[in-house]
Design an enzyme around this catalytic site. Structure first.
Site, PDB file in Angstrom:
ATOM      1  N   GLU A  52     -19.360   2.501  -0.530  1.00 42.18           N
ATOM      2  CA  GLU A  52     -18.564   1.872  -1.577  1.00 42.18           C
ATOM      3  C   GLU A  52     -19.332   1.721  -2.877  1.00 42.18           C
ATOM      4  O   GLU A  52     -18.742   1.739  -3.961  1.00 42.18           O
ATOM      5  CB  GLU A  52     -18.055   0.505  -1.091  1.00 42.18           C
ATOM      6  CG  GLU A  52     -17.047   0.597   0.056  1.00 42.18           C
ATOM      7  CD  GLU A  52     -17.695   0.848   1.410  1.00 42.18           C
ATOM      8  OE1 GLU A  52     -18.934   0.680   1.529  1.00 42.18           O
ATOM      9  OE2 GLU A  52     -16.969   1.213   2.359  1.00 42.18           O
ATOM     10  N   SER A  57      -5.484   4.937   5.462  1.00 46.55           N
ATOM     11  CA  SER A  57      -5.008   3.556   5.414  1.00 46.55           C
ATOM     12  C   SER A  57      -4.618   3.106   4.018  1.00 46.55           C
ATOM     13  O   SER A  57      -3.667   2.341   3.842  1.00 46.55           O
ATOM     14  CB  SER A  57      -6.090   2.619   5.969  1.00 46.55           C
ATOM     15  OG  SER A  57      -6.389   2.947   7.311  1.00 46.55           O
ATOM     16  N   ARG A  66      -1.446  -4.484   3.938  1.00 47.56           N
ATOM     17  CA  ARG A  66      -1.131  -3.507   4.971  1.00 47.56           C
ATOM     18  C   ARG A  66       0.271  -3.702   5.540  1.00 47.56           C
ATOM     19  O   ARG A  66       0.982  -2.738   5.805  1.00 47.56           O
ATOM     20  CB  ARG A  66      -2.167  -3.660   6.093  1.00 47.56           C
ATOM     21  CG  ARG A  66      -1.841  -2.986   7.400  1.00 47.56           C
ATOM     22  CD  ARG A  66      -3.007  -3.243   8.373  1.00 47.56           C
ATOM     23  NE  ARG A  66      -2.776  -2.603   9.662  1.00 47.56           N
ATOM     24  CZ  ARG A  66      -2.257  -3.222  10.719  1.00 47.56           C
ATOM     25  NH1 ARG A  66      -1.891  -4.483  10.637  1.00 47.56           N
ATOM     26  NH2 ARG A  66      -2.101  -2.576  11.865  1.00 47.56           N
ATOM     27  N   PHE A  70     -14.074  -4.286   1.738  1.00 51.83           N
ATOM     28  CA  PHE A  70     -15.214  -3.386   1.530  1.00 51.83           C
ATOM     29  C   PHE A  70     -15.449  -3.109   0.045  1.00 51.83           C
ATOM     30  O   PHE A  70     -16.540  -2.661  -0.327  1.00 51.83           O
ATOM     31  CB  PHE A  70     -15.015  -2.086   2.304  1.00 51.83           C
ATOM     32  CG  PHE A  70     -14.801  -2.297   3.780  1.00 51.83           C
ATOM     33  CD1 PHE A  70     -15.540  -3.248   4.464  1.00 51.83           C
ATOM     34  CD2 PHE A  70     -13.859  -1.565   4.479  1.00 51.83           C
ATOM     35  CE1 PHE A  70     -15.336  -3.475   5.824  1.00 51.83           C
ATOM     36  CE2 PHE A  70     -13.650  -1.773   5.835  1.00 51.83           C
ATOM     37  CZ  PHE A  70     -14.389  -2.729   6.513  1.00 51.83           C
ATOM     38  N   ASP A  86      -7.405  -6.941  13.092  1.00 49.98           N
ATOM     39  CA  ASP A  86      -8.813  -6.611  12.886  1.00 49.98           C
ATOM     40  C   ASP A  86      -9.679  -7.856  12.706  1.00 49.98           C
ATOM     41  O   ASP A  86     -10.896  -7.790  12.837  1.00 49.98           O
ATOM     42  CB  ASP A  86      -8.979  -5.684  11.678  1.00 49.98           C
ATOM     43  CG  ASP A  86      -8.576  -4.248  12.015  1.00 49.98           C
ATOM     44  OD1 ASP A  86      -8.533  -3.922  13.219  1.00 49.98           O
ATOM     45  OD2 ASP A  86      -8.306  -3.478  11.089  1.00 49.98           O
ATOM     46  N   ARG A 139       0.844  -1.205   0.000  1.00 51.31           N
ATOM     47  CA  ARG A 139       0.000   0.000   0.000  1.00 51.31           C
ATOM     48  C   ARG A 139       0.875   1.249   0.000  1.00 51.31           C
ATOM     49  O   ARG A 139       0.535   2.256  -0.617  1.00 51.31           O
ATOM     50  CB  ARG A 139      -0.976   0.005   1.178  1.00 51.31           C
ATOM     51  CG  ARG A 139      -0.321  -0.010   2.534  1.00 51.31           C
ATOM     52  CD  ARG A 139      -1.339   0.180   3.654  1.00 51.31           C
ATOM     53  NE  ARG A 139      -0.732  -0.091   4.944  1.00 51.31           N
ATOM     54  CZ  ARG A 139      -1.062   0.503   6.070  1.00 51.31           C
ATOM     55  NH1 ARG A 139      -2.012   1.424   6.085  1.00 51.31           N
ATOM     56  NH2 ARG A 139      -0.477   0.188   7.202  1.00 51.31           N
ATOM     57  N   HIS A 185      -5.299  -3.860   2.344  1.00 45.46           N
ATOM     58  CA  HIS A 185      -5.562  -4.664   3.542  1.00 45.46           C
ATOM     59  C   HIS A 185      -6.184  -6.014   3.192  1.00 45.46           C
ATOM     60  O   HIS A 185      -7.149  -6.458   3.801  1.00 45.46           O
ATOM     61  CB  HIS A 185      -6.460  -3.906   4.524  1.00 45.46           C
ATOM     62  CG  HIS A 185      -5.805  -2.710   5.140  1.00 45.46           C
ATOM     63  ND1 HIS A 185      -5.208  -1.720   4.387  1.00 45.46           N
ATOM     64  CD2 HIS A 185      -5.670  -2.329   6.431  1.00 45.46           C
ATOM     65  CE1 HIS A 185      -4.724  -0.788   5.189  1.00 45.46           C
ATOM     66  NE2 HIS A 185      -4.977  -1.127   6.435  1.00 45.46           N
TER      67      HIS A 185
END
Lengths: 345, 310
Positions: free
Chosen positions: B56, B35, B164, B81, B114, B8, B106
């Site tokens: 989204e 992020s 990530r 997402f 998470d 990323r 991610h």
């Protein structure tokens, strides 16, 4: 259920601050906001000459006064309805109800508002018509055929294997802007095209045509929020024919008060009899005088004016017309079935 | 291989680098710019960055509308997402072939603490099913950075899978040029071929070292483009080494392993092993600890490879 709401623009909401570094649109001038209408009344303001008359092949808009043009549109509307019925009968499938409710405002857009050119359908400066209720595409194809965007016989090409006119309107068809078929996505797409105009300093207009049942999709409200918050120059028309795939909207998931909901998202709202050209003309005279996100609620009748379609709980949303239904529909539209030749699929 | 940078971050730097070359592309985020590193672009080029908020569906359908007007768009959110707007990606981006890169950061169990709600293990499977959409999972920050140029230049849509966690840099940024649709041979070998994408590329490189210590000569391929798959290289590797192992931070169903198996079963049936998440949702934990937990280590993959050639 709620009574029909009048068009009462909320000026405070329309001029709310924007969270973006670069404000989109031209900025909203509250002095140009539309007039308030008395509760419960449809828009019937005095008409003036449209400032944005365009000429397209098939119908001349450069000659004659507004009354004469409207009389011509009325005659054309009947012919477009015949084309819709023929197309669905020929294909033995399709969506006549929501096509028949959309005739008048689409005719108005194509003749009076849209700057589009069948000789150059991809012109980057063209106005964008995002037809989000693309299941009801027979009306769109009928108009694109009439204005020479397509050079095929819709009765032979609609919904056929290898045909040029797919079952839901798609950009593969010249003059079609938006890949439809899944409801709820067109308003976001229109927002994106409006942003594109700002990024490129182009001044084309963007219109989004939504079904009323379609506003049950969450994506519509994401887009309504975005357009309001960013002050995007978008004109949406909701075809308020009050029926959807299964049942009437009110018996499925009521969407009223639609005007208040959009106003709360920062939109200016007009409401008209969607089959009345004078009302549509008067509304657009005001819509064209302002900017930012604008909604026209077009109160229509699904299947109009064919009785057996109107009588269905879903307004003859979709289906194959029988021979008898086809003849009845033509007769109700004022055509002699004996003079019409259509080969079914 | 000492330096570690997340893909990323490579992508975020790529946006800034590309912005110095061209002014047309647009970057979008949905409240996760910090992020996805879209925020790095936002801070420098706010006039070309759009935040749709947590929406989204709106993100991808709006991106498609912008792309129609002629501007490439990078539409960023977490990989998981992005699936919230999957059908918008299908209808508005893939179908009409808009120049939108759906950027899913991610991805995989390496996302870590998470937990399963954030650890997409099905995104490649989902996006691989969409015609016209390329599916790309770069191995390191250098590749992710360079892909920004390749994706903006090319009109076709793509899904770009990013992670990530910081992972070893395996490419020389002065020399590397990505070629979408082509696998990259990182190490030649005769006995078995190890094919991976994303963070698992450096893991199979470690496996090759372990195998080398045991006298086994492994070919290593970075298959960052999962679709369109470099079928020629897959078949050629099968012919050359006689055994294929795939490794990915993704469900074994529908990802790179499936794509390779599809090719081999039709064109050159070959003994193979798929390493991946075995059809279960992830769990919370440090991302690198989770790689140990799932057996995504050089030692365990080397053992699996030995089983193939025994």
């Amino acid at each position: 259920m709620n009574a029909p709401r009048s068009a009462v623009p909320n000026r405070e909401n329309s001029t709310s601050s924007r969270g973006c570094e670069k404000p989109f649109g031209n900025g909203h001038d509250p002095s140009l906001s539309p007039v308030s209408m008395p509760n419960g009344k449809l828009f019937t303001a005095e008409m003036g000459n449209s400032q944005r008359v365009k000429s397209l092949p098939g119908i001349s808009t450069s000659d004659g006064d507004l009354d004469e043009r409207i009389e011509q549109y009325r005659q054309t509307a009947t012919e477009v309805r015949r084309d819709i019925v023929e197309m669905v009968y020929a294909a033995q499938s399709g969506h006549p109800g929501g096509s028949l409710s959309a005739v008048e405002y689409l005719l108005w857009l194509y003749n009076e508002e849209l700057n589009v050119d069948p000789e150059n359908p991809d012109d980057p400066d063209r106005d964008r018509l995002v037809y989000s209720k693309g299941h009801a595409c027979p009306v769109l194809y009928a108009l694109l055929d009439r204005y020479d965007f397509v050079d095929v016989d819709p009765n032979e090409e609609f919904r056929r294997l290898g045909g040029a006119l797919p079952g839901h309107s798609s950009p593969k068809v010249p003059g079609v802007e938006f890949p439809s078929g899944s409801l709820g996505q067109g308003l976001s797409y229109a927002n994106g095209q409006s942003m594109g105009a700002d990024f490129d300093d182009r001044d084309y207009d963007v219109y989004a045509i939504l079904g009323d049942g379609e506003t049950q999709e969450g994506n519509i409200w994401e887009a309504a929020m975005s357009a309001g918050e960013k002050g995007l120059d978008v004109v949406a028309i909701v075809d308020r024919n009050k029926k959807q795939n299964d049942l009437p909207v009110a018996e499925t998931m009521e969407i009223d008060p639609l005007d208040e909901k959009f106003e709360a998202f920062g939109w200016d709202v007009w409401e008209v009899d969607g089959h009345d050209f004078e009302s549509i003309a008067a509304a657009f005279e005001e819509i064209n005088e302002t900017d930012g996100p604008r909604l026209l609620i077009a109160n229509t009748v699904k299947g109009h004016p064919i009785d057996f379609m109107e009588a269905q709980p879903n307004g003859y949303h979709a289906g194959a017309l029988t021979d008898d239904e086809f003849e009845t529909a033509l007769e109700e539209l004022g055509f002699d079935p004996a003079t019409v030749e259509v080969t079914t699929k | 291989m000492s330096e570690k940078i997340s893909t990323r971050n490579g992508f975020g730097n790529g946006l800034l680098r590309e912005a110095e070359e061209r002014e047309d592309f647009i970057v979008m985020d949905a409240d996760l710019a910090k992020s996805t590193r879209g925020g790095w672009f936002r801070d420098e080029y706010p006039e070309r960055w759009i935040n749709t908020g947590i929406s989204e569906q709106d993100l991808f359908a709006t991106a498609a509308g912008i792309a129609e007007t002629g501007r490439p768009v990078f539409a960023n959110t977490f990989a998981i997402f992005s699936e919230r707007g999957f059908e918008q990606v299908r209808q508005q981006i893939a179908r009409p072939k808009r120049n939108v890169t759906v950027v899913g950061s991610h991805a995989g169990v390496i996302t870590g603490e998470d937990g399963p709600s954030a650890q997409t293990i099905e995104d490649i499977s989902a996006y691989r099913g969409l015609p016209n959409l390329r599916v790309i999972s770069p191995a390191d920050a250098v590749e992710a950075n360079a892909l920004v140029t390749a994706l903006a230049d090319d009109d076709d849509p793509a899904y770009l899978r990013l992670i990530r966690e910081s992972v070893p840099v395996i490419h020389d940024e002065d020399e590397y040029e990505p070629e979408i649709g082509k696998g990259e041979i990182l190490r030649e070998g005769e006995d078995v071929t190890l094919i991976a994408h994303g963070a698992m590329v450096h893991v199979v490189q470690e496996a090759a070292e372990v195998l080398a210590d045991d006298g086994i000569d492994a070919r290593v391929i970075n298959m960052s483009t999962i679709k369109p798959l470099d079928e020629e290289l897959v078949v050629e590797s099968a012919e050359k080494t006689g055994a294929i192992l795939t490794a990915e931070d993704h469900n074994i169903y529908g990802g790179l392993g499936s794509a390779v198996a599809e090719v081999l079963s039709e064109q050159h049936p070959t003994p193979m092993k798929r390493i991946g998440v075995e059809d279960e949702f992830g769990t919370s934990g440090n991302g690198l600890d989770l790689y140990e937990y799932y057996g995504f280590t050089g030692e365990e993959i080397a053992e699996a490879a030995k089983g193939l050639i025994a």
